[in-house]
Structures are given as structure tokens and as C-alpha cells.
Design a protein around this motif. Structure first.
Motif, short mmCIF file in Angstrom:
data_model
loop_
_atom_site.label_atom_id
_atom_site.label_comp_id
_atom_site.label_asym_id
_atom_site.label_seq_id
_atom_site.Cartn_x
_atom_site.Cartn_y
_atom_site.Cartn_z
N VAL A 38 74.69 -65.09 -43.70
CA VAL A 38 74.77 -63.80 -43.93
C VAL A 38 73.92 -63.22 -44.34
N CYS A 41 70.63 -63.28 -42.85
CA CYS A 41 70.95 -61.19 -41.87
C CYS A 41 70.54 -60.47 -41.85
N GLU A 42 70.98 -60.68 -43.67
CA GLU A 42 71.32 -59.20 -44.05
C GLU A 42 69.73 -58.47 -44.56
N ARG A 44 66.92 -60.02 -43.48
CA ARG A 44 66.07 -59.03 -42.22
C ARG A 44 66.16 -58.11 -41.77
N TRP A 45 67.41 -58.11 -41.37
CA TRP A 45 68.26 -56.23 -40.77
C TRP A 45 68.80 -55.79 -40.78
N ASN A 46 69.18 -55.50 -42.60
CA ASN A 46 69.61 -54.02 -42.40
C ASN A 46 69.02 -53.52 -43.24
N MET A 56 72.28 -53.95 -35.72
CA MET A 56 72.07 -55.13 -36.57
C MET A 56 73.22 -55.69 -36.72
N GLY A 57 73.53 -55.38 -37.51
CA GLY A 57 75.40 -55.50 -38.09
C GLY A 57 75.87 -56.10 -37.07
N THR A 60 74.69 -59.25 -35.98
CA THR A 60 75.20 -60.34 -36.98
C THR A 60 76.11 -61.07 -37.58
N CYS A 64 76.68 -65.35 -36.76
CA CYS A 64 77.19 -65.66 -37.69
C CYS A 64 78.75 -66.66 -36.57
N LEU A 181 81.93 -62.21 -43.56
CA LEU A 181 80.91 -61.27 -43.56
C LEU A 181 81.59 -60.47 -43.84
#
Length: 312
Positions: A38, A41-42, A44-46, A56-57, A60, A64, A181
Motif C-alpha cells: 500500500v 502504491c501511495e 508512486r501514484w498519490n 489511481m486510488g 491501488t 492490493c 487500505l
């Protein structure tokens, strides 16, 4: 394979052993493994505009959940039928149920609180709540611990067992992914409001039935206070800030005849929340111990229910 029997084995193992510190030191815990995914991903994408963060959320969330469902399905399919396979699935479900740790965390608040050691009680309650413990008096610490016990009985025990009974290892794994998440990114803050929106909404969906089942467990194990517990649930659960947490909290409040929820401090911000069972007094240190006793009875009833379903 009986999924109820699988969850009963996992429940009993966790109640007896918890997650041993030696095991945690060597391999960690499945939730911490998922937490690393998590976080990755956060990072890279938030970023970027709100619409991108929303998309992107959702990605994610999908990544996951798929990352845990696929290996869970493969493992479950590969295990043999019969007693051996049943025991192995129960062992695999074990770390995703938090019966022992929930009890121990709240007990670590109850003991110093009952002994008059507010500083130690504040330190212990800080491990299980997000509000500022430095501003809490005895009643505030007792209320925070009791609320956490009620809500996390649903999130940490009843919900994973419910989804394990519905869909086996993939069910409990998917639930833990969604719940993790939500706990990490499902916040109403500038950073997470958009990125964690889908995770927070999905967490509301998967906890709908378990929250109401937890309230029923608390009511059924509250003895002569069962009627009051149900009345408080019907009157106050829907007024809670959460569509689900209000149900177990209201049942706990009615069973113990205390008031819960209400205003709380997060950093420098006061959240003006309504009380649950507002006419009752604040919980005392002894009420935290009573809440733990109610929790233990509820877990026994839950185990008995799993046994009946498995035998049926």
C-alpha cells in the motif's frame, strides 16, 4: 471444505496464542507485508490533480485486493481435502484474526487506569486510537478504550471471520486488504481524501453486515442489559459519524450503561460528534474491565456459532 470450521480453528489458535513475538520478529505479519505494498502504491501514484488521485486510488485498491486473492485461491485449491486441509487452512487464517491482540491492547489500558496511573494508561491507549491521549482524563481514556474495543471487535475479528465463512481464504484475505487500505489511506485529509476515497467506501460496504452482527453479539451476551443494548442501537447507531462503527459502539454503550463517542480532539481540531447513549454517565476504569468481560463472552458465543454452522 467447511469454511466455518476453518475460521473456528483460526479463532481458537489466535485466542490461545495470539501472534507470537518470536514469529513476528522472524517473518513479520501478513498485514505488515500488505502495508508495504500500500505504501509503495501511495508513494508512486498519490500526486497530481484530484481526478488522477481518484483513479489511481481505485487502481491501488484493485492491485492490493488482487495481490492477496490470487495466492489465497491458489493455496486453498492446492490443499488436500479432509482434516489435514482443514487444519492447514485454519492455520493460514489464524494471523488475520485479532482476538488475542485486541484483548491484550485494551487490558494494557485497563490495568494502569484501574491503578490510578493515568500516564501509563494514556500511553497504552495511544496504541489503539488516533486522538491525542495527552488531553484525556480518566473518563476520556476509558471512553477511548471502550470505543476501540467495540469498533475493532467488528473490524478485526467479526468481519474477517464473516468473510472467511463466505469465501474461505480469498474472502478473509480480500477483507484484510480492504480494511488495511482504509486504515492507511481512507482518511479525510488533504493528502488522502481523493486517493483513499474508493478504499474508504469499499470498507464501508464490506463492514456493513459484520458491524450489525457484532452489535447483536454484544446484546446477546449482555444478560439482563440485552434490551437496553438493543434500544440504544436502534436509537443512536445511525447518528454515529461512521455508517458501521456506531452499531457495535451503541451496543457496548447500552450493555455497560455508559455514554460513548462524543467530541474528541485530533491534533488541534475538535470533532464535535454526538454522544451514543448520551443520558448515561462516562465510563469509569471498572467499565473498561466490564467491557473486556463482555468481549470475552461475545467471542465464546461467536466460536459456538461457528461450531454449530460447521456441524450443520
Amino acid at each position: 471444505m467447511s469454511f466455518a470450521a476453518m475460521m473456528l480453528i483460526g479463532l481458537c489458535l489466535d485466542a490461545a496464542l495470539g501472534w507470537p513475538a518470536a514469529v513476528y520478529a522472524r517473518i513479520g505479519h501478513p498485514v505488515t507485508w500488505l502495508g508495504k505494498l500500500v505504501s509503495s502504491c501511495e508513494r508512486r501514484w498519490n500526486h497530481g490533480p484530484r481526478d488522477r488521485r481518484l483513479r489511481m486510488g481505485a487502481v491501488t485498491l484493485s492491485v492490493c485486493v488482487i495481490a492477496v486473492i490470487l495466492p489465497a485461491r491458489l493455496v486453498q485449491a492446492a490443499l488436500p481435502d479432509g482434516a489435514v486441509g482443514l487444519i492447514l487452512t485454519g492455520v493460514l487464517a489464524w494471523p488475520l484474526i485479532a482476538v488475542r491482540s485486541m484483548h491484550d491492547h485494551v487490558r494494557h489500558v485497563a490495568l494502569p487506569l484501574a491503578a490510578g496511573d493515568l500516564t501509563a494508561a494514556r500511553q497504552a491507549v495511544a496504541m489503539i486510537v488516533g486522538r491525542d491521549p495527552g488531553q484525556l482524563d480518566d473518563a476520556g481514556v476509558a471512553r477511548a478504550a471502550t470505543e476501540s474495543l467495540a469498533e475493532n471487535t467488528s473490524d478485526g475479528i467479526v468481519a474477517p471471520i464473516f468473510w472467511g465463512c463466505v469465501a474461505g481464504l480469498p474472502g478473509i484475505a480480500a477483507y484484510k486488504a480492504i480494511n488495511t487500505l482504509d486504515s492507511m489511506i481512507g482518511h479525510r485529509s488533504d493528502r488522502y481524501e481523493a486517493f483513499g476515497k474508493f478504499a474508504a467506501r469499499m470498507d464501508d460496504v464490506v463492514n456493513w453486515a459484520p458491524a450489525r452482527l457484532t452489535a447483536l453479539l454484544f446484546a446477546l451476551t449482555s444478560g439482563r442489559a440485552a434490551g437496553r443494548a438493543l434500544r440504544v442501537v436502534l436509537a443512536d447507531a445511525r447518528h454515529h459519524r461512521s455508517p458501521n462503527a456506531g452499531w457495535p459502539e451503541a451496543a457496548m454503550a447500552g450493555a455497560l450503561n455508559v455514554r460513548l463517542s462524543g467530541p474528541r480532539l485530533y491534533g488541534d481540531v475538535i470533532a464535535e460528534e454526538p454522544f451514543v447513549n448520551a443520558a448515561a454517565p462516562d465510563p469509569s476504569p471498572s467499565d473498561v474491565a466490564r467491557g473486556l468481560a463482555l468481549y470475552r463472552r461475545s467471542m465464546v458465543l461467536l466460536a459456538a456459532g461457528l461450531a454449530v454452522i460447521a456441524l450443520a
